[in-house]
Scaffold this motif. Structure first.
Motif, mmCIF file in Angstrom:
data_model
loop_
_atom_site.group_PDB
_atom_site.id
_atom_site.type_symbol
_atom_site.label_atom_id
_atom_site.label_comp_id
_atom_site.label_asym_id
_atom_site.label_seq_id
_atom_site.Cartn_x
_atom_site.Cartn_y
_atom_site.Cartn_z
ATOM 1 N N GLN A 275 5.424 -15.023 5.134
ATOM 2 C CA GLN A 275 5.224 -15.702 3.855
ATOM 3 C C GLN A 275 4.699 -14.739 2.800
ATOM 4 O OE1 GLN A 275 2.366 -18.894 4.011
ATOM 5 N NE2 GLN A 275 2.484 -19.295 1.817
ATOM 6 N N ALA A 276 3.758 -13.876 3.207
ATOM 7 C CA ALA A 276 3.206 -12.902 2.255
ATOM 8 C C ALA A 276 4.290 -11.954 1.756
ATOM 9 C CB ALA A 276 2.076 -12.126 2.911
ATOM 10 N N TRP A 277 5.193 -11.553 2.634
ATOM 11 C CA TRP A 277 6.268 -10.640 2.243
ATOM 12 C C TRP A 277 7.241 -11.317 1.289
ATOM 13 C CZ3 TRP A 277 7.720 -5.929 1.632
ATOM 14 C CH2 TRP A 277 9.078 -5.592 1.547
ATOM 15 N N MET A 278 7.603 -12.557 1.577
ATOM 16 C CA MET A 278 8.590 -13.240 0.751
ATOM 17 C C MET A 278 7.996 -13.775 -0.550
ATOM 18 S SD MET A 278 11.496 -12.896 2.199
ATOM 19 C CE MET A 278 12.363 -13.985 1.089
ATOM 20 N N ASP A 279 6.782 -14.328 -0.490
ATOM 21 C CA ASP A 279 6.173 -14.960 -1.667
ATOM 22 C C ASP A 279 5.224 -14.032 -2.423
ATOM 23 O OD1 ASP A 279 7.553 -17.214 -0.954
ATOM 24 O OD2 ASP A 279 5.858 -18.175 0.035
ATOM 25 N N LYS A 280 5.125 -12.773 -2.000
ATOM 26 C CA LYS A 280 4.272 -11.753 -2.603
ATOM 27 C C LYS A 280 2.804 -11.857 -2.203
ATOM 28 C CE LYS A 280 5.507 -12.208 -6.923
ATOM 29 N NZ LYS A 280 5.668 -11.926 -8.374
ATOM 30 N N SER A 281 2.390 -13.000 -1.669
ATOM 31 C CA SER A 281 1.019 -13.121 -1.167
ATOM 32 C C SER A 281 0.912 -14.386 -0.330
ATOM 33 C CB SER A 281 -0.001 -13.165 -2.309
ATOM 34 O OG SER A 281 0.155 -14.343 -3.077
ATOM 35 N N THR A 304 -6.713 -12.838 1.264
ATOM 36 C CA THR A 304 -5.355 -12.806 0.729
ATOM 37 C C THR A 304 -4.584 -11.634 1.325
ATOM 38 O OG1 THR A 304 -6.079 -13.806 -1.352
ATOM 39 C CG2 THR A 304 -3.964 -12.659 -1.358
ATOM 40 N N ILE A 305 -3.406 -11.933 1.867
ATOM 41 C CA ILE A 305 -2.509 -10.911 2.401
ATOM 42 C C ILE A 305 -1.420 -10.691 1.361
ATOM 43 C CG2 ILE A 305 -0.934 -10.299 4.278
ATOM 44 C CD1 ILE A 305 -2.488 -12.257 6.045
ATOM 45 N N THR A 306 -1.288 -9.481 0.887
ATOM 46 C CA THR A 306 -0.325 -9.167 -0.169
ATOM 47 C C THR A 306 0.974 -8.637 0.425
ATOM 48 O OG1 THR A 306 -1.171 -6.915 -0.412
ATOM 49 C CG2 THR A 306 -2.212 -8.637 -1.739
ATOM 50 N N TRP A 307 2.016 -8.621 -0.411
ATOM 51 C CA TRP A 307 3.313 -8.169 0.092
ATOM 52 C C TRP A 307 3.316 -6.681 0.467
ATOM 53 C CZ3 TRP A 307 6.427 -4.453 -2.039
ATOM 54 C CH2 TRP A 307 6.180 -4.075 -3.350
ATOM 55 N N PRO A 308 2.559 -5.782 -0.206
ATOM 56 C CA PRO A 308 2.522 -4.401 0.305
ATOM 57 C C PRO A 308 1.901 -4.302 1.700
ATOM 58 C CG PRO A 308 1.810 -4.464 -1.985
ATOM 59 C CD PRO A 308 1.876 -5.868 -1.516
ATOM 60 N N MET A 309 0.881 -5.118 1.967
ATOM 61 C CA MET A 309 0.291 -5.129 3.305
ATOM 62 C C MET A 309 1.311 -5.604 4.333
ATOM 63 S SD MET A 309 -3.337 -6.844 2.158
ATOM 64 C CE MET A 309 -3.861 -7.185 3.832
ATOM 65 N N ALA A 310 2.003 -6.702 4.010
ATOM 66 C CA ALA A 310 3.024 -7.220 4.925
ATOM 67 C C ALA A 310 4.162 -6.222 5.097
ATOM 68 C CB ALA A 310 3.564 -8.552 4.408
ATOM 69 N N GLY A 311 4.548 -5.557 3.995
ATOM 70 C CA GLY A 311 5.607 -4.550 4.090
ATOM 71 C C GLY A 311 5.205 -3.375 4.953
ATOM 72 N N GLY A 312 3.935 -2.967 4.887
ATOM 73 C CA GLY A 312 3.465 -1.878 5.734
ATOM 74 C C GLY A 312 3.531 -2.230 7.208
ATOM 75 N N VAL A 313 3.132 -3.461 7.549
ATOM 76 C CA VAL A 313 3.208 -3.904 8.946
ATOM 77 C C VAL A 313 4.659 -3.980 9.399
ATOM 78 C CG1 VAL A 313 2.755 -5.839 10.502
ATOM 79 C CG2 VAL A 313 1.029 -5.155 8.821
ATOM 80 N N LEU A 314 5.524 -4.501 8.539
ATOM 81 C CA LEU A 314 6.945 -4.599 8.881
ATOM 82 C C LEU A 314 7.546 -3.219 9.120
ATOM 83 C CD1 LEU A 314 9.365 -6.563 9.127
ATOM 84 C CD2 LEU A 314 9.791 -6.180 6.698
ATOM 85 N N ALA A 315 7.232 -2.264 8.251
ATOM 86 C CA ALA A 315 7.747 -0.898 8.412
ATOM 87 C C ALA A 315 7.223 -0.262 9.689
ATOM 88 C CB ALA A 315 7.365 -0.057 7.196
ATOM 89 N N ALA A 316 5.953 -0.505 10.009
ATOM 90 C CA ALA A 316 5.371 0.076 11.217
ATOM 91 C C ALA A 316 6.064 -0.455 12.469
ATOM 92 C CB ALA A 316 3.873 -0.230 11.264
#
Length: 335
Positions: A275-281, A304-316
């Motif tokens: 949700q954070a990745w798609m909705d930005k937070s 609050t989980i932001t989309w850069p945080m979610a993107g970092g986990v996804l990339a990892a």
């Protein structure tokens, strides 16, 4: 014929790929049809009918309240009085409690509702990409096709990388086309059965960026499915890992963390990161905490989980799984 072209043709010609994609498209078509037939344009005629229904309900409520008040007053001084609250506390309906828009058929508001539909599309395509990616390479390992291919193309990493590249390019093309059609169909539904009010250039840009994040999610899911199947050298490895992650790391972990009263349980689960990745937070809440303030009183703490945080986990996750698949491809025996 180049290896990339051959792998692309093999991917698109597989019966499993075609049937699975067809099934996905049928599900999407069902969603579109459902939205079309359950929404209606807010025409003057429908508004008038809704207003008439609201007026009728209001008058009925007024009559019922008057009757209950009269019965309450008549019961005073008798044993029946205990069946009523104080007569002046009986609910008296007001006009604002019966608004016409509450009695209208649903109307599709593109700006308010399409974001959820983009997320639904990305989630469905991500599942499709994961399964197709897993079966694409898993079938070659289990059938012995990978060993035969390496006899005349012995560069292992190049072979596996080309297969992954063919998969990701095909998934990207498929996702872009489906997303464009998806957007166009819901624009048409909004024109025929709803409204496009508020769709400024900024709103369209936000939709486009959301669809781009959905594309990244789909490619990541395909790469993870491909990597897991290559690690286990079988499709079942990827599907088993996915089922295990859902059962153990979602339901099981969520239950254990809740029982242990760990704060911000949602932050340990995949849905909130998606949700954070798609909705930005996305916001995770610790319902057992109390963040006291003199103005709002006791409020639960949030993070609050932001989309850069979610993107970092996804990339990892993608780098870990694909990197491990490449490493085992280079170091393990091919038998």
């Amino acid at each position: 014929m180049s290896l990339y072209t051959a792998e692309t043709r093999r991917l698109t010609k597989r019966r499993f790929t075609r049937f699975f994609v067809l099934g996905t498209l049928l599900v999407l078509a069902a969603i579109v049809a459902g939205m079309f037939f359950t929404n209606h344009k807010a025409s003057p005629e429908r508004l008038a009918a809704a207003q008439a229904e609201a007026d009728s309900q209001y008058q009925s409520a007024v009559q019922q309240a008057s009757k209950e008040t009269a019965d309450c007053q008549a019961a005073q001084g008798t044993p029946a009085a205990q069946n009523y609250p104080p007569c002046d506390q009986i609910y008296q309906p007001v006009r604002d409690d019966f608004r016409a828009e509450w009695y209208m058929d649903p109307t599709f508001n593109f700006r308010e509702q399409f974001g959820f539909l983009v997320t639904a599309l990305a989630a469905l395509l991500a599942v499709t990409a994961f399964v197709i990616g897993a079966t694409f390479v898993g079938a070659e390992w289990s059938s012995g096709g990978m060993m035969n291919l390496l006899l005349w193309r012995p560069r292992r990493l190049q072979v596996l990388g080309t297969k992954l590249g063919a998969l990701l390019v095909s998934l990207a093309a498929f996702t872009v086309v489906v997303s464009a059609v998806w957007t166009g169909l819901f624009v048409l539904i909004a024109q025929l059965r709803g409204t496009l009010t508020g769709m400024t250039s900024g709103a369209w840009q936000s939709i486009l960026l959301m669809e781009l994040r959905g594309l990244v999610l789909v490619l990541a899911a395909g790469a993870v499915g491909f990597g897991l199947a290559s690690l286990g050298r079988h499709t079942a490895m990827a599907l088993g890992a996915a089922i295990g992650a859902i059962i153990v790391f979602q339901f099981g972990l969520g239950t254990v963390l809740t029982l242990a009263k760990v704060p911000f349980v949602e932050a340990y689960l995949v849905p909130v990161w998606t949700q954070a990745w798609m909705d930005k937070s996305a916001v995770a809440t610790d319902w057992d905490s109390c963040d006291y303030s003199s103005t709002s009183g006791c409020e639960p703490a949030t993070v609050t989980i932001t989309w850069p945080m979610a993107g970092g986990v996804l990339a990892a996750v993608v780098l870990l799984v694909v990197g491990a698949a490449m490493w085992t491809m280079r170091s393990r025996d091919i038998t």
